[in-house]
Design a protein around this motif. Structure first.
Motif, PDB file in Angstrom:
ATOM      1  N   GLU A 236      77.931 -37.441  49.933  1.00 36.40           N
ATOM      2  CA  GLU A 236      79.387 -37.325  50.038  1.00 36.40           C
ATOM      3  C   GLU A 236      79.780 -36.063  50.809  1.00 36.40           C
ATOM      4  OE1 GLU A 236      83.084 -36.577  47.021  1.00 36.40           O
ATOM      5  OE2 GLU A 236      81.422 -37.786  46.305  1.00 36.40           O
ATOM      6  N   LEU A 237      79.094 -34.959  50.542  1.00 37.21           N
ATOM      7  CA  LEU A 237      79.352 -33.718  51.272  1.00 37.21           C
ATOM      8  C   LEU A 237      79.002 -33.868  52.749  1.00 37.21           C
ATOM      9  CD1 LEU A 237      78.044 -31.076  48.727  1.00 37.21           C
ATOM     10  CD2 LEU A 237      80.396 -31.422  49.440  1.00 37.21           C
ATOM     11  N   GLY A 238      77.903 -34.563  53.037  1.00 39.70           N
ATOM     12  CA  GLY A 238      77.511 -34.787  54.425  1.00 39.70           C
ATOM     13  C   GLY A 238      78.542 -35.601  55.190  1.00 39.70           C
ATOM     14  N   ARG A 239      79.073 -36.652  54.543  1.00 42.20           N
ATOM     15  CA  ARG A 239      80.116 -37.455  55.187  1.00 42.20           C
ATOM     16  C   ARG A 239      81.364 -36.623  55.430  1.00 42.20           C
ATOM     17  NH1 ARG A 239      77.891 -41.546  52.031  1.00 42.20           N
ATOM     18  NH2 ARG A 239      79.174 -41.009  50.235  1.00 42.20           N
ATOM     19  N   GLY A 240      81.719 -35.798  54.465  1.00 47.38           N
ATOM     20  CA  GLY A 240      82.902 -34.944  54.622  1.00 47.38           C
ATOM     21  C   GLY A 240      82.746 -33.962  55.769  1.00 47.38           C
ATOM     22  N   PHE A 241      81.570 -33.320  55.865  1.00 51.56           N
ATOM     23  CA  PHE A 241      81.326 -32.382  56.963  1.00 51.56           C
ATOM     24  C   PHE A 241      81.297 -33.112  58.301  1.00 51.56           C
ATOM     25  CE2 PHE A 241      79.561 -29.304  53.809  1.00 51.56           C
ATOM     26  CZ  PHE A 241      80.401 -28.263  54.138  1.00 51.56           C
TER      27      PHE A 241
END
Length: 77
Positions: free
Chosen positions: A27-32
């Motif tokens: 989820e953090l990777g998609r956000g970044f």
């Protein structure tokens, strides 16, 4: 300071895994990724919204369409 070596990247990945856990990292990777994509589009001058994963805008339903903004006060019929 030099460039990041593979050992630095591995160390950063391990620390991120320990801090956020395996369920939160995708989820953090998609956000970044989305953040960097929007930044790149803004710096290149692509002002249009080309993202396909966003929800379409929902049209608002007018409650009383014959009342305009210039009218004020209570409505009596």
């Amino acid at each position: 300071m030099g460039a990041l070596s593979p050992w630095h990247i591995i160390l950063i990945a391990i620390v991120a895994l320990l801090l956020f856990g395996p369920n939160k990292l995708p989820e953090l990777g998609r956000g970044f990724g989305k953040m960097f994509r929007e930044f790149k589009d803004a710096t290149n001058g692509n002002g249009g919204n080309t993202s396909t994963d966003e929800q379409p805008a929902i049209a608002r339903k007018e409650i009383n369409p014959e009342v305009t903004k210039s009218e004020s006060g209570p409505i009596s019929k």
